[in-house]
Design a protein around this motif. Structure first.
Motif, PDB file in Angstrom:
ATOM      1  N   ARG A 100       0.860  -1.182   0.000  1.00  0.00           N
ATOM      2  CA  ARG A 100       0.000   0.000   0.000  1.00  0.00           C
ATOM      3  C   ARG A 100       0.892   1.225   0.000  1.00  0.00           C
ATOM      4  O   ARG A 100       1.947   1.228   0.625  1.00  0.00           O
ATOM      5  CB  ARG A 100      -0.843   0.072   1.271  1.00  0.00           C
ATOM      6  CG  ARG A 100      -1.881  -0.954   1.435  1.00  0.00           C
ATOM      7  CD  ARG A 100      -2.704  -0.680   2.713  1.00  0.00           C
ATOM      8  NE  ARG A 100      -3.344  -1.901   3.133  1.00  0.00           N
ATOM      9  CZ  ARG A 100      -2.987  -2.637   4.167  1.00  0.00           C
ATOM     10  NH1 ARG A 100      -2.003  -2.277   4.934  1.00  0.00           N
ATOM     11  NH2 ARG A 100      -3.631  -3.738   4.464  1.00  0.00           N
ATOM     12  N   SER A 101       0.419   2.276  -0.663  1.00  0.00           N
ATOM     13  CA  SER A 101       1.085   3.575  -0.579  1.00  0.00           C
ATOM     14  C   SER A 101       0.127   4.640  -1.072  1.00  0.00           C
ATOM     15  O   SER A 101      -0.596   4.420  -2.060  1.00  0.00           O
ATOM     16  CB  SER A 101       2.395   3.599  -1.376  1.00  0.00           C
ATOM     17  OG  SER A 101       2.167   3.351  -2.737  1.00  0.00           O
ATOM     18  N   ALA A 102       0.110   5.759  -0.379  1.00  0.00           N
ATOM     19  CA  ALA A 102      -0.716   6.907  -0.753  1.00  0.00           C
ATOM     20  C   ALA A 102      -2.156   6.505  -1.060  1.00  0.00           C
ATOM     21  O   ALA A 102      -2.731   6.943  -2.047  1.00  0.00           O
ATOM     22  CB  ALA A 102      -0.089   7.639  -1.928  1.00  0.00           C
ATOM     23  N   GLY A 103      -2.726   5.644  -0.222  1.00  0.00           N
ATOM     24  CA  GLY A 103      -4.108   5.243  -0.399  1.00  0.00           C
ATOM     25  C   GLY A 103      -4.363   4.254  -1.514  1.00  0.00           C
ATOM     26  O   GLY A 103      -5.506   3.901  -1.791  1.00  0.00           O
ATOM     27  N   GLU A 104      -3.339   3.820  -2.192  1.00  0.00           N
ATOM     28  CA  GLU A 104      -3.484   2.845  -3.272  1.00  0.00           C
ATOM     29  C   GLU A 104      -2.866   1.520  -2.861  1.00  0.00           C
ATOM     30  O   GLU A 104      -1.939   1.481  -2.066  1.00  0.00           O
ATOM     31  CB  GLU A 104      -2.820   3.353  -4.541  1.00  0.00           C
ATOM     32  CG  GLU A 104      -3.463   4.607  -5.096  1.00  0.00           C
ATOM     33  CD  GLU A 104      -2.847   5.041  -6.418  1.00  0.00           C
ATOM     34  OE1 GLU A 104      -2.130   4.239  -7.033  1.00  0.00           O
ATOM     35  OE2 GLU A 104      -3.098   6.181  -6.811  1.00  0.00           O
ATOM     36  N   GLN A 105      -3.403   0.449  -3.438  1.00  0.00           N
ATOM     37  CA  GLN A 105      -2.864  -0.878  -3.183  1.00  0.00           C
ATOM     38  C   GLN A 105      -2.298  -1.448  -4.476  1.00  0.00           C
ATOM     39  O   GLN A 105      -2.745  -1.092  -5.561  1.00  0.00           O
ATOM     40  CB  GLN A 105      -3.943  -1.812  -2.656  1.00  0.00           C
ATOM     41  CG  GLN A 105      -4.451  -1.415  -1.295  1.00  0.00           C
ATOM     42  CD  GLN A 105      -5.438  -2.436  -0.744  1.00  0.00           C
ATOM     43  OE1 GLN A 105      -5.766  -3.424  -1.376  1.00  0.00           O
ATOM     44  NE2 GLN A 105      -5.902  -2.182   0.459  1.00  0.00           N
ATOM     45  N   GLY A 106      -1.316  -2.312  -4.332  1.00  0.00           N
ATOM     46  CA  GLY A 106      -0.729  -2.954  -5.494  1.00  0.00           C
ATOM     47  C   GLY A 106      -0.086  -4.265  -5.090  1.00  0.00           C
ATOM     48  O   GLY A 106      -0.078  -4.637  -3.917  1.00  0.00           O
ATOM     49  N   SER A 107       0.455  -4.951  -6.072  1.00  0.00           N
ATOM     50  CA  SER A 107       1.156  -6.198  -5.777  1.00  0.00           C
ATOM     51  C   SER A 107       2.259  -6.404  -6.791  1.00  0.00           C
ATOM     52  O   SER A 107       2.270  -5.798  -7.857  1.00  0.00           O
ATOM     53  CB  SER A 107       0.196  -7.389  -5.787  1.00  0.00           C
ATOM     54  OG  SER A 107      -0.283  -7.639  -7.082  1.00  0.00           O
TER      55      SER A 107
END
Length: 128
Positions: A100-107
């Motif tokens: 997660r970073s700055a309200g966004e999620q990723g993988s």
């Protein structure tokens, strides 16, 4: 002073100091390619660039490494491991890591290659 990490970021179920913390502190070395991959994930999670560089094979290691301090790594799924045991010299580990970073999620999905040289496992490279 920050609270000590109790749960290992690699989600092994073992406390950090008994799991990846020993490897990052230099009091133990990875016995398998998967253990090295888990410890490298934990190094990303705690921001330990020195460990990441030290466990990177010299033929593929960058001169320097800058981590995104805003990225919070929170989950690791090991999808498969081939070879990479205590008596092997090569290993492959496939994983999915979530952040997660700055309200966004990723993988990040990767199939990583490892070599064991001089009794130490080293990360070589990975394909997304």
């Amino acid at each position: 002073m920050a609270d000590p990490i109790t749960r290992c970021p690699c989600l092994s179920g073992v406390p950090y100091e008994s799991c990846c913390g020993r490897l990052l502190a230099g009091t133990a070395t990875a016995q398998t390619a998967e253990q090295l991959m888990r410890s490298r994930y934990s190094a990303f999670a705690v921001g330990d660039t020195n460990y990441l560089l030290a466990t990177w094979h010299p033929t593929t290691r960058p001169d320097e490494l800058e981590l995104d301090k805003e990225r919070h790594w929170y989950r690791l799924d090991v999808l498969r491991a081939e070879l990479g045991g205590p008596f092997d010299t090569t290993g492959i580990v496939e994983f999915q890591a979530y952040h997660r970073s700055a309200g966004e999620q990723g993988s990040q999905h990767e199939v990583s290659r490892f070599l064991r040289e001089g009794g130490r496992w080293l990360y070589v490279d990975g394909v997304a």
